[in-house]
Design a protein around this motif. Structure first.
Motif, PDB file in Angstrom:
ATOM      1  N   ALA A  18      -0.979  -4.844  -1.678  1.00  0.00           N
ATOM      2  CA  ALA A  18      -1.217  -3.813  -2.999  1.00  0.00           C
ATOM      3  C   ALA A  18      -2.071  -2.611  -2.209  1.00  0.00           C
ATOM      4  N   GLU A  19      -3.020  -3.049  -1.580  1.00  0.00           N
ATOM      5  CA  GLU A  19      -4.080  -2.003  -1.299  1.00  0.00           C
ATOM      6  C   GLU A  19      -3.863  -1.369  -0.007  1.00  0.00           C
ATOM      7  N   PHE A  20      -2.971  -1.672   0.867  1.00  0.00           N
ATOM      8  CA  PHE A  20      -2.688  -1.217   2.068  1.00  0.00           C
ATOM      9  C   PHE A  20      -1.220  -0.971   2.511  1.00  0.00           C
ATOM     10  N   GLY A  21      -0.329  -1.369   1.597  1.00  0.00           N
ATOM     11  CA  GLY A  21       1.064  -1.105   1.930  1.00  0.00           C
ATOM     12  C   GLY A  21       1.447  -1.996   2.812  1.00  0.00           C
ATOM     13  N   GLY A  22       0.916  -3.287   3.049  1.00  0.00           N
ATOM     14  CA  GLY A  22       1.646  -4.209   3.814  1.00  0.00           C
ATOM     15  C   GLY A  22       1.029  -4.345   5.171  1.00  0.00           C
ATOM     16  N   TRP A  23       0.962  -5.330   5.875  1.00  0.00           N
ATOM     17  CA  TRP A  23       0.355  -5.605   7.286  1.00  0.00           C
ATOM     18  C   TRP A  23       0.823  -4.392   8.111  1.00  0.00           C
ATOM     19  N   GLN A  24       1.994  -4.153   8.423  1.00  0.00           N
ATOM     20  CA  GLN A  24       2.490  -3.218   9.203  1.00  0.00           C
ATOM     21  C   GLN A  24       1.541  -1.825   9.133  1.00  0.00           C
ATOM     22  N   ALA A  26      -1.102  -1.625   7.529  1.00  0.00           N
ATOM     23  CA  ALA A  26      -2.562  -1.816   7.535  1.00  0.00           C
ATOM     24  C   ALA A  26      -2.820  -1.879   9.112  1.00  0.00           C
ATOM     25  N   GLN A  27      -2.142  -2.394   9.908  1.00  0.00           N
ATOM     26  CA  GLN A  27      -2.442  -2.542  11.426  1.00  0.00           C
ATOM     27  C   GLN A  27      -2.361  -1.171  11.952  1.00  0.00           C
ATOM     28  N   ALA A  28      -1.092  -0.440  11.679  1.00  0.00           N
ATOM     29  CA  ALA A  28      -0.993   0.949  12.295  1.00  0.00           C
ATOM     30  C   ALA A  28      -2.163   1.842  12.131  1.00  0.00           C
ATOM     31  N   GLY A  29      -2.541   1.853  10.775  1.00  0.00           N
ATOM     32  CA  GLY A  29      -3.648   2.713  10.386  1.00  0.00           C
ATOM     33  C   GLY A  29      -5.254   2.419  10.549  1.00  0.00           C
ATOM     34  N   ARG A  30      -5.283   0.970  11.074  1.00  0.00           N
ATOM     35  CA  ARG A  30      -6.806   0.542  11.149  1.00  0.00           C
ATOM     36  C   ARG A  30      -6.941  -0.009  12.454  1.00  0.00           C
ATOM     37  N   PHE A  31      -5.968  -0.650  12.968  1.00  0.00           N
ATOM     38  CA  PHE A  31      -6.145  -1.302  14.233  1.00  0.00           C
ATOM     39  C   PHE A  31      -5.413  -1.000  15.669  1.00  0.00           C
ATOM     40  N   ALA A  32      -4.478  -0.443  15.477  1.00  0.00           N
ATOM     41  CA  ALA A  32      -3.707   0.289  16.559  1.00  0.00           C
ATOM     42  C   ALA A  32      -4.477   1.100  17.483  1.00  0.00           C
ATOM     43  N   ASP A  33      -4.277   1.462  18.258  1.00  0.00           N
ATOM     44  CA  ASP A  33      -5.032   2.183  19.673  1.00  0.00           C
ATOM     45  C   ASP A  33      -5.499   3.610  18.708  1.00  0.00           C
ATOM     46  N   VAL A  34      -6.880   4.009  18.999  1.00  0.00           N
ATOM     47  CA  VAL A  34      -7.119   5.236  18.446  1.00  0.00           C
ATOM     48  C   VAL A  34      -7.066   5.300  16.910  1.00  0.00           C
ATOM     49  N   ALA A  35      -6.940   4.358  16.279  1.00  0.00           N
ATOM     50  CA  ALA A  35      -6.885   4.076  14.709  1.00  0.00           C
ATOM     51  C   ALA A  35      -8.394   4.284  14.339  1.00  0.00           C
TER      52      ALA A  35
END
Length: 44
Positions: A18-24, A26-35
């Protein structure tokens, strides 16, 4: 748990979907390299 309810404030829980559009997303936007995490974390 009910016996302790008066000691703690109620918190509203949220979901990753609901808040981030799913784990994929959230991962891409917050925890991936240079995120987000990389931009706010400054190594010493």
């Amino acid at each position: 748990m009910k016996e302790y309810a008066v000691q703690f404030a109620r918190v509203q829980l949220l979901t990753i979907d609901a808040e981030f559009g799913g784990w994929q997303k959230a991962q891409a936007g917050r925890f991936a390299d240079v995120a987000l995490v990389d931009r706010i974390h400054q190594p010493r």
